[in-house]
Structures are given as structure tokens and as C-alpha cells.
Write a protein that holds these residues in place. Structure first.
Motif, PDB file in Angstrom:
ATOM      1  N   VAL A   5      49.934  48.827  21.564  1.00  0.00           N
ATOM      2  CA  VAL A   5      48.862  49.672  21.044  1.00  0.00           C
ATOM      3  C   VAL A   5      47.577  48.860  21.016  1.00  0.00           C
ATOM      4  CG1 VAL A   5      48.040  51.028  19.102  1.00  0.00           C
ATOM      5  CG2 VAL A   5      50.480  51.016  19.664  1.00  0.00           C
ATOM      6  N   GLU A   6      46.584  49.375  21.716  1.00  0.00           N
ATOM      7  CA  GLU A   6      45.296  48.678  21.803  1.00  0.00           C
ATOM      8  C   GLU A   6      44.287  49.328  20.879  1.00  0.00           C
ATOM      9  OE1 GLU A   6      46.094  48.115  26.550  1.00  0.00           O
ATOM     10  OE2 GLU A   6      45.036  49.811  25.692  1.00  0.00           O
ATOM     11  N   SER A   7      43.319  48.529  20.472  1.00  0.00           N
ATOM     12  CA  SER A   7      42.226  49.048  19.659  1.00  0.00           C
ATOM     13  C   SER A   7      41.012  48.154  19.844  1.00  0.00           C
ATOM     14  CB  SER A   7      42.627  49.119  18.180  1.00  0.00           C
ATOM     15  OG  SER A   7      42.947  47.829  17.693  1.00  0.00           O
ATOM     16  N   GLY A   8      39.862  48.659  19.411  1.00  0.00           N
ATOM     17  CA  GLY A   8      38.665  47.841  19.408  1.00  0.00           C
ATOM     18  C   GLY A   8      37.631  48.186  20.454  1.00  0.00           C
ATOM     19  N   GLY A   9      37.947  49.099  21.345  1.00  0.00           N
ATOM     20  CA  GLY A   9      36.964  49.479  22.346  1.00  0.00           C
ATOM     21  C   GLY A   9      35.848  50.305  21.731  1.00  0.00           C
ATOM     22  N   GLY A  10      34.818  50.585  22.533  1.00  0.00           N
ATOM     23  CA  GLY A  10      33.715  51.393  22.042  1.00  0.00           C
ATOM     24  C   GLY A  10      32.479  51.231  22.883  1.00  0.00           C
ATOM     25  N   LEU A  11      31.376  51.686  22.323  1.00  0.00           N
ATOM     26  CA  LEU A  11      30.078  51.624  22.991  1.00  0.00           C
ATOM     27  C   LEU A  11      29.241  50.527  22.347  1.00  0.00           C
ATOM     28  CD1 LEU A  11      27.857  52.813  24.853  1.00  0.00           C
ATOM     29  CD2 LEU A  11      27.326  54.412  22.995  1.00  0.00           C
ATOM     30  N   VAL A  12      28.657  49.679  23.174  1.00  0.00           N
ATOM     31  CA  VAL A  12      27.850  48.579  22.667  1.00  0.00           C
ATOM     32  C   VAL A  12      26.684  48.352  23.611  1.00  0.00           C
ATOM     33  CG1 VAL A  12      29.217  46.810  23.855  1.00  0.00           C
ATOM     34  CG2 VAL A  12      27.975  46.211  21.770  1.00  0.00           C
ATOM     35  N   GLN A  13      25.600  47.851  23.081  1.00  0.00           N
ATOM     36  CA  GLN A  13      24.455  47.529  23.934  1.00  0.00           C
ATOM     37  C   GLN A  13      24.687  46.204  24.653  1.00  0.00           C
ATOM     38  OE1 GLN A  13      20.953  47.657  21.417  1.00  0.00           O
ATOM     39  NE2 GLN A  13      20.553  49.778  22.010  1.00  0.00           N
ATOM     40  N   ALA A  14      24.030  46.050  25.762  1.00  0.00           N
ATOM     41  CA  ALA A  14      24.111  44.789  26.504  1.00  0.00           C
ATOM     42  C   ALA A  14      23.720  43.630  25.591  1.00  0.00           C
ATOM     43  CB  ALA A  14      23.196  44.836  27.716  1.00  0.00           C
ATOM     44  N   GLY A  15      24.501  42.561  25.690  1.00  0.00           N
ATOM     45  CA  GLY A  15      24.284  41.408  24.824  1.00  0.00           C
ATOM     46  C   GLY A  15      25.123  41.430  23.569  1.00  0.00           C
ATOM     47  N   GLY A  16      25.736  42.551  23.293  1.00  0.00           N
ATOM     48  CA  GLY A  16      26.557  42.690  22.104  1.00  0.00           C
ATOM     49  C   GLY A  16      27.963  42.158  22.277  1.00  0.00           C
ATOM     50  N   ALA A  60      38.919  35.316  34.522  1.00  0.00           N
ATOM     51  CA  ALA A  60      38.208  35.665  35.740  1.00  0.00           C
ATOM     52  C   ALA A  60      36.837  34.986  35.710  1.00  0.00           C
ATOM     53  CB  ALA A  60      38.037  37.182  35.833  1.00  0.00           C
ATOM     54  N   ASP A  61      36.344  34.619  36.873  1.00  0.00           N
ATOM     55  CA  ASP A  61      35.053  33.931  36.934  1.00  0.00           C
ATOM     56  C   ASP A  61      33.945  34.758  36.277  1.00  0.00           C
ATOM     57  OD1 ASP A  61      35.568  32.420  40.228  1.00  0.00           O
ATOM     58  OD2 ASP A  61      36.176  31.785  38.228  1.00  0.00           O
ATOM     59  N   SER A  62      34.040  36.055  36.391  1.00  0.00           N
ATOM     60  CA  SER A  62      32.986  36.934  35.895  1.00  0.00           C
ATOM     61  C   SER A  62      32.869  36.943  34.371  1.00  0.00           C
ATOM     62  CB  SER A  62      33.211  38.361  36.397  1.00  0.00           C
ATOM     63  OG  SER A  62      34.464  38.846  35.966  1.00  0.00           O
ATOM     64  N   VAL A  63      33.900  36.467  33.673  1.00  0.00           N
ATOM     65  CA  VAL A  63      33.862  36.505  32.203  1.00  0.00           C
ATOM     66  C   VAL A  63      33.941  35.126  31.569  1.00  0.00           C
ATOM     67  CG1 VAL A  63      34.949  38.789  32.287  1.00  0.00           C
ATOM     68  CG2 VAL A  63      36.355  36.763  31.828  1.00  0.00           C
ATOM     69  N   LYS A  64      34.078  34.098  32.373  1.00  0.00           N
ATOM     70  CA  LYS A  64      34.179  32.738  31.827  1.00  0.00           C
ATOM     71  C   LYS A  64      32.953  32.413  30.986  1.00  0.00           C
ATOM     72  CE  LYS A  64      37.224  30.489  35.167  1.00  0.00           C
ATOM     73  NZ  LYS A  64      37.335  29.536  36.288  1.00  0.00           N
ATOM     74  N   GLY A  65      33.205  31.836  29.818  1.00  0.00           N
ATOM     75  CA  GLY A  65      32.115  31.474  28.922  1.00  0.00           C
ATOM     76  C   GLY A  65      31.673  32.601  28.011  1.00  0.00           C
ATOM     77  N   ARG A  66      32.160  33.820  28.285  1.00  0.00           N
ATOM     78  CA  ARG A  66      31.755  34.967  27.450  1.00  0.00           C
ATOM     79  C   ARG A  66      32.950  35.592  26.719  1.00  0.00           C
ATOM     80  NH1 ARG A  66      29.890  39.452  29.803  1.00  0.00           N
ATOM     81  NH2 ARG A  66      31.037  39.141  31.771  1.00  0.00           N
ATOM     82  N   ALA A  77      50.825  39.794  18.969  1.00  0.00           N
ATOM     83  CA  ALA A  77      49.530  40.408  19.228  1.00  0.00           C
ATOM     84  C   ALA A  77      48.699  39.523  20.144  1.00  0.00           C
ATOM     85  CB  ALA A  77      48.786  40.634  17.916  1.00  0.00           C
ATOM     86  N   VAL A  78      47.811  40.164  20.869  1.00  0.00           N
ATOM     87  CA  VAL A  78      46.871  39.451  21.727  1.00  0.00           C
ATOM     88  C   VAL A  78      45.493  40.059  21.508  1.00  0.00           C
ATOM     89  CG1 VAL A  78      47.381  40.940  23.706  1.00  0.00           C
ATOM     90  CG2 VAL A  78      46.363  38.678  24.075  1.00  0.00           C
ATOM     91  N   TYR A  79      44.479  39.214  21.554  1.00  0.00           N
ATOM     92  CA  TYR A  79      43.126  39.636  21.279  1.00  0.00           C
ATOM     93  C   TYR A  79      42.210  39.219  22.429  1.00  0.00           C
ATOM     94  CZ  TYR A  79      45.359  39.560  16.712  1.00  0.00           C
ATOM     95  OH  TYR A  79      46.233  39.752  15.675  1.00  0.00           O
ATOM     96  N   LEU A  80      41.116  39.943  22.555  1.00  0.00           N
ATOM     97  CA  LEU A  80      40.100  39.573  23.534  1.00  0.00           C
ATOM     98  C   LEU A  80      38.738  39.686  22.857  1.00  0.00           C
ATOM     99  CD1 LEU A  80      39.673  38.719  26.527  1.00  0.00           C
ATOM    100  CD2 LEU A  80      39.171  41.128  27.002  1.00  0.00           C
ATOM    101  N   GLN A  81      38.143  38.549  22.583  1.00  0.00           N
ATOM    102  CA  GLN A  81      36.797  38.515  22.022  1.00  0.00           C
ATOM    103  C   GLN A  81      35.812  38.523  23.188  1.00  0.00           C
ATOM    104  OE1 GLN A  81      35.696  38.533  18.745  1.00  0.00           O
ATOM    105  NE2 GLN A  81      33.668  38.753  19.670  1.00  0.00           N
ATOM    106  N   MET A  82      34.949  39.520  23.190  1.00  0.00           N
ATOM    107  CA  MET A  82      34.004  39.681  24.290  1.00  0.00           C
ATOM    108  C   MET A  82      32.587  39.556  23.759  1.00  0.00           C
ATOM    109  SD  MET A  82      35.809  42.850  26.325  1.00  0.00           S
ATOM    110  CE  MET A  82      35.470  44.025  25.027  1.00  0.00           C
ATOM    111  N   ASN A  83      31.888  38.539  24.208  1.00  0.00           N
ATOM    112  CA  ASN A  83      30.511  38.293  23.786  1.00  0.00           C
ATOM    113  C   ASN A  83      29.568  38.436  24.975  1.00  0.00           C
ATOM    114  OD1 ASN A  83      31.468  37.622  21.184  1.00  0.00           O
ATOM    115  ND2 ASN A  83      31.725  35.478  21.768  1.00  0.00           N
ATOM    116  N   SER A  84      28.293  38.555  24.675  1.00  0.00           N
ATOM    117  CA  SER A  84      27.262  38.663  25.725  1.00  0.00           C
ATOM    118  C   SER A  84      27.643  39.712  26.754  1.00  0.00           C
ATOM    119  CB  SER A  84      27.050  37.300  26.390  1.00  0.00           C
ATOM    120  OG  SER A  84      26.678  36.321  25.450  1.00  0.00           O
TER     121      SER A  84
END
Length: 116
Positions: A5-16, A60-66, A77-84
Motif C-alpha cells: 500500500v503506497e501513500s504520499g503522492g500529490g500535487l507540488v510546485q517545482a522545487g518542492g 537513476a541518474d535523473s534523480v541522484k542527489g534529489r 516499509a520503504v520510503y522515497l524522499q523526493m526533494n527539488s
């Protein structure tokens, strides 16, 4: 039977930032790997981040560092923190776990939309 069961998606502005969570339940004795994939409209599903039991995270190269993947074995459980976040990160994100003997299980997906 195993369910994710996944959760946490949504709408965010660029940079969020957003944090995705995925909780696995059922007959789980050990987990070989936990992964996050994403699929944008008209594109193939791609691997975003992975963590293998006893190993280091891979991205993936496209998300490294972010993006940062982390796991909690006690909670399965597994989590994905997505910044920038960028508009090109817009996709449906799926968690995946690989279990010994039985193979892969998938979550239902959670939509992430990044506006410019």
C-alpha cells in the motif's frame, strides 16, 4: 498473499518535496530488494531507486542527489524522499518488493504531479 500500500503522492510546485511511503503486509519472512519505479504518460516504466538487503542504495541518474530511498525492515516499509522536484518527475510511482522464492510484488501506484 502479500499486499503493498503506497501513500504520499500529490500535487507540488517545482522545487518542492514529497515523501512516498510503501507498507508491505502478508506472509513476509525476508525481503531481497525494495524498489521505486515510475511511469509517465506515454513512457515506459523506469526504475527510480532501489535498495538491496545488505547493500547500498542505487538511483537513476535523473534523480541522484534529489531522491533518497530508505527502508524499515521491522515495518516492512520503504520510503522515497523526493526533494527539488521538477515537472519531469511527474508520473505514477510504484513500489516493488522482491521476496525470496516468490518473486516480485507491486503496489497500486501513487500519482505525483509537479507543476512548473
Amino acid at each position: 498473499q502479500v499486499q503493498l500500500v503506497e501513500s504520499g503522492g500529490g500535487l507540488v510546485q517545482a522545487g518542492g518535496s514529497l515523501r512516498l511511503s510503501c507498507a508491505a503486509s502478508g506472509s513476509i519472512f525476508s525481503i531481497i530488494a525494495m524498489r521505486w519505479y515510475r511511469q509517465a504518460p506515454g513512457k515506459q516504466r523506469e526504475l527510480v531507486a532501489a535498495i538491496v538487503s545488505g547493500g547500498s542504495p542505487d538511483y537513476a541518474d535523473s534523480v541522484k542527489g534529489r531522491f533518497t530511498i530508505s527502508g524499515d525492515n521491522a515495518k516492512n516499509a520503504v520510503y522515497l524522499q523526493m526533494n527539488s522536484l521538477k515537472p519531469e518527475d511527474t508520473a505514477v510511482y510504484y513500489c516493488n518488493v522482491k521476496l525470496p522464492m516468490v518473486g516480485d510484488y507491486w503496489g497500486q501506484g501513487t500519482q505525483v504531479t509537479v507543476s512548473s
